[in-house]
Write a protein that holds these residues in place. Structure first.
Motif, PDB file in Angstrom:
ATOM      1  N   UNK A   1      41.755  49.122  49.596  1.00 21.66           N
ATOM      2  CA  UNK A   1      42.313  47.876  49.097  1.00 21.66           C
ATOM      3  C   UNK A   1      42.419  47.898  47.577  1.00 21.66           C
ATOM      4  N   UNK A   2      43.532  47.399  47.077  1.00 21.42           N
ATOM      5  CA  UNK A   2      43.776  47.382  45.644  1.00 21.42           C
ATOM      6  C   UNK A   2      43.616  45.967  45.105  1.00 21.42           C
ATOM      7  N   UNK A   3      42.997  45.874  43.949  1.00 24.28           N
ATOM      8  CA  UNK A   3      42.855  44.579  43.291  1.00 24.28           C
ATOM      9  C   UNK A   3      43.561  44.640  41.949  1.00 24.28           C
ATOM     10  N   UNK A   4      44.455  43.694  41.723  1.00 24.46           N
ATOM     11  CA  UNK A   4      45.194  43.642  40.464  1.00 24.46           C
ATOM     12  C   UNK A   4      44.490  42.675  39.517  1.00 24.46           C
ATOM     13  N   UNK A   5      44.189  43.170  38.314  1.00 25.37           N
ATOM     14  CA  UNK A   5      43.516  42.330  37.311  1.00 25.37           C
ATOM     15  C   UNK A   5      44.482  42.082  36.158  1.00 25.37           C
ATOM     16  N   UNK A   6      44.807  40.809  35.917  1.00 24.64           N
ATOM     17  CA  UNK A   6      45.711  40.464  34.822  1.00 24.64           C
ATOM     18  C   UNK A   6      44.917  39.723  33.768  1.00 24.64           C
ATOM     19  N   UNK A   7      44.719  40.371  32.619  1.00 26.69           N
ATOM     20  CA  UNK A   7      43.948  39.739  31.545  1.00 26.69           C
ATOM     21  C   UNK A   7      44.289  40.451  30.251  1.00 26.69           C
TER      22      UNK A   7
END
Lengths: 224, 224
Positions: free
Chosen positions: A2-8
């Motif tokens: 599973x991939x988690x996208x982090x936008x920061x």
DNA sequence: CGCATCTTGTAAAAGAGTTGTAAAAACTGG
DNA sequence: CCAGTTTTTACAACTCTTTTACAAGATGCG
């Protein structure tokens, strides 16, 4: 995986979250601004998205709206700084699934990530059941009030077939074809023998079945 | 080298802790008040922060909040005097990772420092285990009550596969594909042969396995 | 209702297939 | 070629499935 996208836009926090989720066995995908975040959300199809609320360019609110606007239902966690007033209703309106206030402990963030992922359709453990019986299809385990009951493959296959076809008259031929397949041709009495064993293991009183019913001259019917 | 930031207005205690950690091979960074403590936490990027709860100016709670607010996830140990009532939940909420009540022994503090550092992303040794068995993935070493047990590559790969997929039915084909890869095509009995060896090395009684279970006609299941 | 007939329940035996395991054979890298 | 490792083989031991045989139950018809 599973991939988690982090936008920061905070390099430090973004990387920290990345490491954090990778340590838990996820793949981390990082984006420093809203535009590229939305792009990645659409292209990489992550399992979950974490986005800061305050972002240069596109705000977190805009990011959520655009992602949802693209028809993507991936769960989104919004990060907000402690001072920022956050409107829970607004967050839900724009399609966020959860929010975490900075500063947050790593354990808290991970707990929320896992809670959201658990709720996703594909990740749910498939469990069938009736009365006090539970059949966990993923673990291939049957329990009666949390006590495991062992089933042989043929019994187990027959059981799940019944569970998936409740309330319907099922002829022995139908059952043989569905459970045993067209290749093997056991005598129809084989079904009876297995039904007996299901009743022995699962019926409160095997002599007067409440779930695995006989339809004389027709076959069987399973009632949950 | 790892740096530990100590924030405490008690000169004596601050220096004592400084000496203590330096003796253990850490670099000590000392701050006498909250403001400079937070500054150093942000500028010097220490590996761990120890802060007193009662501080002149900024309180320990404020210190934690500001550090976390800056997006810094460095583990924090909070020191509190024996009389001070501490709310564990509050501590976790403000982002502290552990707390130690004064007076404390040097060994206790060091143990907690090391425990926290061990849990950090980069420092984490990946260890799997069950019963009295430990599998250290980094060192590729398996121990049973601290006694090393040797495994051949194939055995080791199979073992780690089981450990990573507990409680699930695993067919021989699935195992072959995952552990041996799609390129090689050994006969499925190969899996059995290796399972036998895992059982011989790891099961308390190989004749009645408790961890590496057979699912007749299905495959195997590993139970931790 | 009563009897013959057919269907189903069920334990146990027979049969078929699967797994455990030691040992032999094949492979692999030095 | 050697030592260690992996894979295959062979057969015993075991589990599961199917069949069988008889008992019990249901059905239908006079």
């Amino acid at each position: 995986m599973q991939t988690i996208l982090v936008i920061d836009d905070d390099d430090n926090l973004r990387d920290t979250i990345g490491v954090l989720v990778e340590r838990e066995g996820f793949r981390a995908l990082l984006a420093a601004d809203g535009i590229s975040g939305v792009d990645q959300a659409i292209l990489a199809k992550p399992s979950l998205i974490i986005t800061d609320l305050r972002l240069p360019g596109l705000s977190g609110v805009e990011v959520c709206k655009r992602i949802r606007g693209a028809g993507i239902l991936t769960p989104i966690i919004v990060l907000s700084a402690i001072g920022e007033e956050i409107d829970k209703v607004l967050l839900l309106e724009i399609g966020a699934d959860d929010y975490v206030v900075k500063p947050f402990g790593s354990r808290e963030l991970l707990a929320r990530i896992k809670a959201l992922l658990r709720r996703q359709p594909g990740n749910q453990q498939k469990v069938l059941g009736f009365a006090d019986i539970e059949v966990n299809l993923d673990r291939r385990i049957v329990t009666k009030r949390d006590q495991e009951i062992r089933f042989t493959p043929a019994e187990y296959n027959l059981l799940t077939f019944f569970l998936q076809n409740p309330d319907r008259p099922l002829s022995r031929d139908m059952i043989l074809n569905s459970v045993w397949g067209y290749e093997s041709f056991p005598n129809t009495r084989t079904v009876d023998a297995h039904v007996v064993r299901l009743r022995q293991k699962l019926e409160p009183d095997p002599n007067s079945p409440r779930h695995f019913l006989t339809l004389h001259k027709v076959g069987y019917r399973f009632l949950p």
